[in-house]
Design a protein around this motif. Sequence first.
Motif, PDB file in Angstrom:
ATOM      1  N   GLY A   2       0.741  -1.160   0.151  1.00 54.12           N
ATOM      2  CA  GLY A   2       0.029   0.040   0.136  1.00 54.12           C
ATOM      3  C   GLY A   2       0.796   1.323   0.037  1.00 54.12           C
ATOM      4  O   GLY A   2       0.481   2.269  -0.695  1.00 54.12           O
ATOM      5  N   GLY A   6      -0.265   1.952  -3.533  1.00 50.96           N
ATOM      6  CA  GLY A   6      -1.623   2.182  -3.364  1.00 50.96           C
ATOM      7  C   GLY A   6      -2.377   0.957  -2.977  1.00 50.96           C
ATOM      8  O   GLY A   6      -1.966  -0.215  -2.610  1.00 50.96           O
ATOM      9  N   ALA A   7      -3.708   1.180  -3.221  1.00 57.01           N
ATOM     10  CA  ALA A   7      -4.536   0.134  -2.774  1.00 57.01           C
ATOM     11  C   ALA A   7      -4.641  -0.901  -3.748  1.00 57.01           C
ATOM     12  O   ALA A   7      -4.763  -2.208  -3.080  1.00 57.01           O
ATOM     13  N   ASP A   8      -4.384  -0.995  -4.890  1.00 59.18           N
ATOM     14  CA  ASP A   8      -4.184  -2.193  -5.750  1.00 59.18           C
ATOM     15  C   ASP A   8      -3.098  -2.941  -5.268  1.00 59.18           C
ATOM     16  O   ASP A   8      -3.176  -4.437  -5.298  1.00 59.18           O
ATOM     17  N   ALA A  10      -1.727  -2.872  -2.455  1.00 58.07           N
ATOM     18  CA  ALA A  10      -1.922  -3.747  -1.080  1.00 58.07           C
ATOM     19  C   ALA A  10      -2.740  -4.934  -1.277  1.00 58.07           C
ATOM     20  O   ALA A  10      -2.557  -5.926  -0.378  1.00 58.07           O
ATOM     21  N   LEU A  11      -3.829  -4.707  -1.924  1.00 58.61           N
ATOM     22  CA  LEU A  11      -4.683  -5.752  -2.363  1.00 58.61           C
ATOM     23  C   LEU A  11      -3.934  -6.929  -2.907  1.00 58.61           C
ATOM     24  O   LEU A  11      -4.201  -8.203  -2.451  1.00 58.61           O
ATOM     25  N   TRP A  69      -5.463  -5.761 -14.463  1.00 57.87           N
ATOM     26  CA  TRP A  69      -5.310  -5.248 -12.951  1.00 57.87           C
ATOM     27  C   TRP A  69      -3.990  -4.848 -12.601  1.00 57.87           C
ATOM     28  O   TRP A  69      -2.941  -5.427 -12.936  1.00 57.87           O
ATOM     29  N   GLY A  71      -2.741  -4.909  -9.705  1.00 61.39           N
ATOM     30  CA  GLY A  71      -2.130  -5.355  -8.533  1.00 61.39           C
ATOM     31  C   GLY A  71      -1.676  -6.958  -8.815  1.00 61.39           C
ATOM     32  O   GLY A  71      -1.229  -7.338  -8.016  1.00 61.39           O
TER      33      GLY A  71
END
Length: 104
Positions: A2, A6-8, A10-11, A69, A71
């Motif tokens: 994260g 960022g969020a992607d 981290a996920l 994606w 991530g």
Amino acid sequence: GGVLGGADAALGVAAGVAVTVASYVLTTVVLAWADARNPQLVLPFGVGLYVAKFTLLGGVMVAVASTGWAGVVPLCLGIAVGVVVWTGAHIWWISTVHARRTRS
């Protein structure tokens, strides 16, 4: 993940670690079950589970990669980190904690 992506990210990292943990826990449970029933079942169950897990993992990775994606790379890194940490923890456990128990 994260902090760096960022969020992607981290996920992705969290999902990668979760995949690794689920894979190793499944293997441990299935092989312990097979060994308790008949030790001769360990090899066929181990090989069958290995083939099934990596086939499923490969299919999931291809499907996820085809989505575009952001991530995906963190997911792969999460899997790699999970493998290294899980393996290191087992090496530590066997070489220290378990070794002390067997010497006593």
